[in-house]
Design an enzyme around this catalytic site. Sequence first.
Site, PDB file in Angstrom:
ATOM      1  CE  LYS A   1      34.486  29.671  52.874  1.00 36.20           C
ATOM      2  NZ  LYS A   1      34.958  28.875  54.055  1.00 36.20           N
TER       3      LYS A   1
ATOM      4  CE1 TYR B   1      35.050  27.432  48.694  1.00 39.70           C
ATOM      5  CE2 TYR B   1      35.664  29.189  47.169  1.00 39.70           C
ATOM      6  CZ  TYR B   1      35.824  28.536  48.380  1.00 39.70           C
ATOM      7  OH  TYR B   1      36.748  28.992  49.290  1.00 39.70           O
TER       8      TYR B   1
ATOM      9  CB  THR C   1      36.972  32.708  49.834  1.00 39.40           C
ATOM     10  OG1 THR C   1      37.464  33.009  48.541  1.00 39.40           O
ATOM     11  CG2 THR C   1      35.466  32.486  49.721  1.00 39.40           C
ATOM     12  CG  ASP C   2      39.544  36.645  46.992  1.00 40.98           C
ATOM     13  OD1 ASP C   2      39.146  35.481  46.786  1.00 40.98           O
ATOM     14  OD2 ASP C   2      40.567  37.109  46.430  1.00 40.98           O
ATOM     15  CD  GLU C   3      36.842  31.795  44.482  1.00 41.66           C
ATOM     16  OE1 GLU C   3      35.780  31.291  44.069  1.00 41.66           O
ATOM     17  OE2 GLU C   3      37.957  31.298  44.275  1.00 41.66           O
TER      18      GLU C   3
END
Length: 358
Positions: A166, A162, A137-139
């Site tokens: 990741k 989260y 993810t870009d997060e």
Amino acid sequence: MKTILLTGGCGFIGSNFVRMALARFPDCRVVNLDKLTYAGNPTNLAGLEAEPRYRFVHGDICDQALVDGLFSEEGFDAVVHFAAESHVDRSIEGPGEFIRTNITGTFTLLEATRRAWLAATKDQSPIANHRFVHVSTDEVYGSLGDTGHFTEETPYDPRSPYSASKASSDHLARAYQHTYGLPVLVTNCSNNYGPYQFPEKLIPLIINNAYTGKELPVYGDGKNVRDWLFVEDHCEALLTVLEKGTPGETYNIGGNNERQNIEIVHTVCDLLDQRCGTLPGGQDRRSLIIFVKDRPGHDRRYAIDAAKIRDELGWKPTVTFEEGIRRTIDWYLANEEWMASVVDGSYREYYNRMYTQR
Ligand code: NAD
Ligand code: DAU
């Protein structure tokens, strides 16, 4: 025939990917390992039961014996790893499962892959043409101010349980590539939307509530920005990375489509008013919007620079937001039974916990 181990294939993106991969590669076989958490729904893949190139295995990616056994039995050529706990709000409420599935689960898969793929060659060199695509993810990059984009070189700065889990799994995946030479490729994608997304996420939650005349909860001032990508475009990008990507490389994937949350909510309301008429009583659906307490640590803005995958692999998004959101709303309107089946007792409990008196 190539055999792909796909994890989390009963979830939102995984189920879209299973269908697209079977269609794209007529000689491939897909083995879908999914634990069927609240987010995993076998009906997302209804119709594939009789497909000889598809096998469903109900199980946990953290179960090393199970995963090792599947490698021996199936002789996988590729892994596409989607399985994860994926919802930020749930990670704030209870991070434990995120640590277990996202970190330990990824470690378990990497260990099974290392044993199966490196043991197969005497000199322990990686087997040609095998691929492990780690879907992320870009997060992991943190939060942007008003300007700038995340590139593959942006330093990691995860800010929720989260995104931290990741980020940790990304580091493990890259470490296995660097240390053992496993053919790992990492992708970091922006917010997806489209058919089969569970209604804990913004767009399907707003579609469901707006359609049924419930309040539309917008966190904070509604001006947080996300870069939205139609799920089929994400799956196309992953198929491209699987076919043409270079092991050891990272590819950012994004829609070049930044929107404030409040704009998204307005768009959904207006399209539903056009499609279904206004609410009984005549008021439009924007009147259902309420601003609620913000998400703790809420990242302000995400935006992906997807130049690398475009220039090196030739992928770019093909579905405009206007087309994608119409197709998404049409899908939810045509699949009311699907929505009714997932908005069950446990969803209601989650919703009440998360939103009542917020
Ligand atoms: P999802 O929550 O819809 O689906 C997750 C799937 O994984 C479910 O089918 C679930 O049953 C399965 N699963 C969970 N724990 C498991 C375990 N321990 N063992 C086996 N299966 C397990 O998720 P999604 O939105 O489809 O996201 C898929 C992947 O893509 C995730 O890794 C996520 O981080 C990443 N991603 C998502 C987005 C997005 O916008 N949704 C964007 C970028 C990256
Ligand atoms: O950026 C990629 C990520 O996008 C993925 O890695 C995650 O798996 C996926 O869940 C998504 O994370 P977000 O937190 O951005 O998505 P979500 O749909 O939960 O929220 C989108 C934005 O909308 C966010 O700014 C919070 C806001 N929001 C969300 C909900 C559920 C609201 O204002 N109201 C809501 O009820």
